[in-house]
Design a protein around this motif. Structure first.
Motif, PDB file in Angstrom:
ATOM      1  N   ALA A   1       0.849  -1.190   0.000  1.00 49.21           N
ATOM      2  CA  ALA A   1       0.000   0.000   0.000  1.00 49.21           C
ATOM      3  C   ALA A   1       0.883   1.238   0.000  1.00 49.21           C
ATOM      4  N   ASP A   2       0.425   2.263  -0.674  1.00 53.41           N
ATOM      5  CA  ASP A   2       1.081   3.568  -0.650  1.00 53.41           C
ATOM      6  C   ASP A   2       0.540   4.364   0.534  1.00 53.41           C
ATOM      7  N   PRO A   3       1.281   5.357   1.000  1.00 56.86           N
ATOM      8  CA  PRO A   3       0.757   6.198   2.081  1.00 56.86           C
ATOM      9  C   PRO A   3      -0.623   6.786   1.763  1.00 56.86           C
ATOM     10  N   SER A   4      -0.881   7.050   0.496  1.00 57.59           N
ATOM     11  CA  SER A   4      -2.170   7.635   0.114  1.00 57.59           C
ATOM     12  C   SER A   4      -3.333   6.629   0.165  1.00 57.59           C
ATOM     13  N   ASP A   5      -3.054   5.343   0.359  1.00 53.95           N
ATOM     14  CA  ASP A   5      -4.103   4.318   0.390  1.00 53.95           C
ATOM     15  C   ASP A   5      -4.817   4.213   1.730  1.00 53.95           C
ATOM     16  N   TRP A   6      -4.310   4.875   2.748  1.00 57.47           N
ATOM     17  CA  TRP A   6      -4.832   4.666   4.093  1.00 57.47           C
ATOM     18  C   TRP A   6      -6.327   4.956   4.209  1.00 57.47           C
ATOM     19  N   ALA A   7      -6.831   6.001   3.578  1.00 55.00           N
ATOM     20  CA  ALA A   7      -8.244   6.363   3.719  1.00 55.00           C
ATOM     21  C   ALA A   7      -9.153   5.292   3.112  1.00 55.00           C
ATOM     22  N   ALA A   8      -8.752   4.747   1.966  1.00 49.36           N
ATOM     23  CA  ALA A   8      -9.542   3.675   1.344  1.00 49.36           C
ATOM     24  C   ALA A   8      -9.526   2.429   2.228  1.00 49.36           C
ATOM     25  N   LEU A   9      -8.397   2.136   2.852  1.00 51.76           N
ATOM     26  CA  LEU A   9      -8.320   0.981   3.735  1.00 51.76           C
ATOM     27  C   LEU A   9      -9.148   1.201   5.000  1.00 51.76           C
ATOM     28  N   ALA A  10      -9.170   2.428   5.499  1.00 49.32           N
ATOM     29  CA  ALA A  10      -9.987   2.722   6.678  1.00 49.32           C
ATOM     30  C   ALA A  10     -11.472   2.515   6.390  1.00 49.32           C
ATOM     31  N   LYS A  11     -11.883   2.730   5.152  1.00 49.25           N
ATOM     32  CA  LYS A  11     -13.293   2.529   4.792  1.00 49.25           C
ATOM     33  C   LYS A  11     -13.695   1.063   4.810  1.00 49.25           C
ATOM     34  N   ILE A  12     -12.749   0.150   4.509  1.00 49.14           N
ATOM     35  CA  ILE A  12     -13.094  -1.270   4.497  1.00 49.14           C
ATOM     36  C   ILE A  12     -12.797  -1.952   5.829  1.00 49.14           C
ATOM     37  N   ASP A  13     -12.111  -1.268   6.723  1.00 48.38           N
ATOM     38  CA  ASP A  13     -11.804  -1.805   8.050  1.00 48.38           C
ATOM     39  C   ASP A  13     -13.027  -1.587   8.935  1.00 48.38           C
ATOM     40  N   SER A  14     -13.628  -2.666   9.413  1.00 48.16           N
ATOM     41  CA  SER A  14     -14.884  -2.546  10.155  1.00 48.16           C
ATOM     42  C   SER A  14     -14.738  -1.731  11.433  1.00 48.16           C
ATOM     43  N   VAL A  15     -13.578  -1.773  12.076  1.00 49.66           N
ATOM     44  CA  VAL A  15     -13.367  -1.003  13.300  1.00 49.66           C
ATOM     45  C   VAL A  15     -13.210   0.477  12.972  1.00 49.66           C
ATOM     46  N   ALA A  16     -12.369   0.796  12.000  1.00 48.01           N
ATOM     47  CA  ALA A  16     -12.166   2.195  11.601  1.00 48.01           C
ATOM     48  C   ALA A  16     -13.452   2.784  11.032  1.00 48.01           C
TER      49      ALA A  16
ATOM     50  N   GLY B   1     -15.919   4.282  13.309  1.00 48.42           N
ATOM     51  CA  GLY B   1     -15.582   5.536  13.964  1.00 48.42           C
ATOM     52  C   GLY B   1     -14.411   5.487  14.920  1.00 48.42           C
ATOM     53  N   ASP B   2     -13.672   4.398  14.951  1.00 47.40           N
ATOM     54  CA  ASP B   2     -12.517   4.297  15.844  1.00 47.40           C
ATOM     55  C   ASP B   2     -11.357   5.099  15.255  1.00 47.40           C
ATOM     56  N   HIS B   3     -11.097   6.267  15.843  1.00 48.94           N
ATOM     57  CA  HIS B   3     -10.062   7.164  15.325  1.00 48.94           C
ATOM     58  C   HIS B   3      -8.655   6.615  15.562  1.00 48.94           C
ATOM     59  N   THR B   4      -8.476   5.846  16.625  1.00 47.18           N
ATOM     60  CA  THR B   4      -7.164   5.242  16.865  1.00 47.18           C
ATOM     61  C   THR B   4      -6.829   4.268  15.749  1.00 47.18           C
ATOM     62  N   ARG B   5      -7.802   3.465  15.319  1.00 52.37           N
ATOM     63  CA  ARG B   5      -7.552   2.517  14.231  1.00 52.37           C
ATOM     64  C   ARG B   5      -7.231   3.273  12.952  1.00 52.37           C
ATOM     65  N   ARG B   6      -7.971   4.352  12.674  1.00 51.43           N
ATOM     66  CA  ARG B   6      -7.691   5.149  11.472  1.00 51.43           C
ATOM     67  C   ARG B   6      -6.256   5.685  11.515  1.00 51.43           C
ATOM     68  N   ASP B   7      -5.846   6.193  12.677  1.00 53.07           N
ATOM     69  CA  ASP B   7      -4.478   6.694  12.824  1.00 53.07           C
ATOM     70  C   ASP B   7      -3.457   5.581  12.635  1.00 53.07           C
ATOM     71  N   ASN B   8      -3.777   4.396  13.171  1.00 58.19           N
ATOM     72  CA  ASN B   8      -2.870   3.259  13.001  1.00 58.19           C
ATOM     73  C   ASN B   8      -2.734   2.882  11.529  1.00 58.19           C
ATOM     74  N   ILE B   9      -3.838   2.854  10.804  1.00 62.01           N
ATOM     75  CA  ILE B   9      -3.793   2.507   9.377  1.00 62.01           C
ATOM     76  C   ILE B   9      -2.928   3.513   8.631  1.00 62.01           C
ATOM     77  N   ARG B  10      -3.106   4.779   8.917  1.00 64.59           N
ATOM     78  CA  ARG B  10      -2.293   5.821   8.273  1.00 64.59           C
ATOM     79  C   ARG B  10      -0.814   5.607   8.578  1.00 64.59           C
ATOM     80  N   HIS B  11      -0.498   5.371   9.838  1.00 65.58           N
ATOM     81  CA  HIS B  11       0.895   5.156  10.254  1.00 65.58           C
ATOM     82  C   HIS B  11       1.474   3.922   9.569  1.00 65.58           C
TER      83      HIS B  11
END
Length: 158
Positions: free
Chosen positions: A14-29, A32-42
């Motif tokens: 995955a590229d750094p720019s893919d994080w938002a698309a991955l957060a959409k398919i991650d059931s936890v993110a 609304g889990d902001h920690t998971r979204r931050d983890n995916i980005r990191h």
């Protein structure tokens, strides 16, 4: 890096720019889990994510880190709810085994996560331990990938 491309399913870094698309398919993110979204980005920024996708969208991702006693560890394996039970998890697991640079590769899952346990059993991963106390009332099961499924990171054979 194209790790695998079979039956229209592609797995690559995955590229750094893919994080938002991955957060959409991650059931936890996505819940609304902001920690998971931050983890995916990191994880994406660190280059630790392998993403499975078809021609139109991401279907899942795995995270491979080397912070568990300096060995490979699958920190996360997530498949989009709409893509489950279609082999995406198995492809991601195989991709992680292929790119792991250590001679040991571990992962863990909660006792309550039967689909992940079944995936690991089908992939011949070995149960190696049980840890209580991470999630109250839901112990963590640890698994080890058979060494025969890993590329030898030392170059000395098996």
């Amino acid at each position: 890096m194209d790790v695998e491309n079979l039956s229209g399913l592609q797995v690559d870094r995955a590229d750094p720019s893919d994080w938002a698309a991955l957060a959409k398919i991650d059931s936890v993110a996505a819940a609304g889990d902001h920690t998971r979204r931050d983890n995916i980005r990191h994880w994406c920024e660190q280059g630790a994510v392998l993403m499975a996708r078809d021609s139109s969208e991401p279907l899942g991702y795995s995270v491979l880190e080397y912070t568990f006693f300096e060995q490979g560890f699958v920190t996360m394996l997530m498949v989009a709810p709409s893509a489950r039970r279609r082999g995406v998890g198995a492809r991601l697991l195989t991709a992680v085994e292929t790119v792991c640079t250590t001679t040991k590769l571990f992962t863990s899952t909660n006792v309550s996560n039967h689909p992940m346990q079944q995936l690991l059993q089908r992939a011949s991963w070995l149960p190696v331990g049980l840890l209580h106390g991470l999630d109250e009332g839901d112990p963590e099961l640890f698994y080890l990938c058979p060494s025969t499924r890993l590329r030898d990171a030392t170059g000395t054979g098996g």
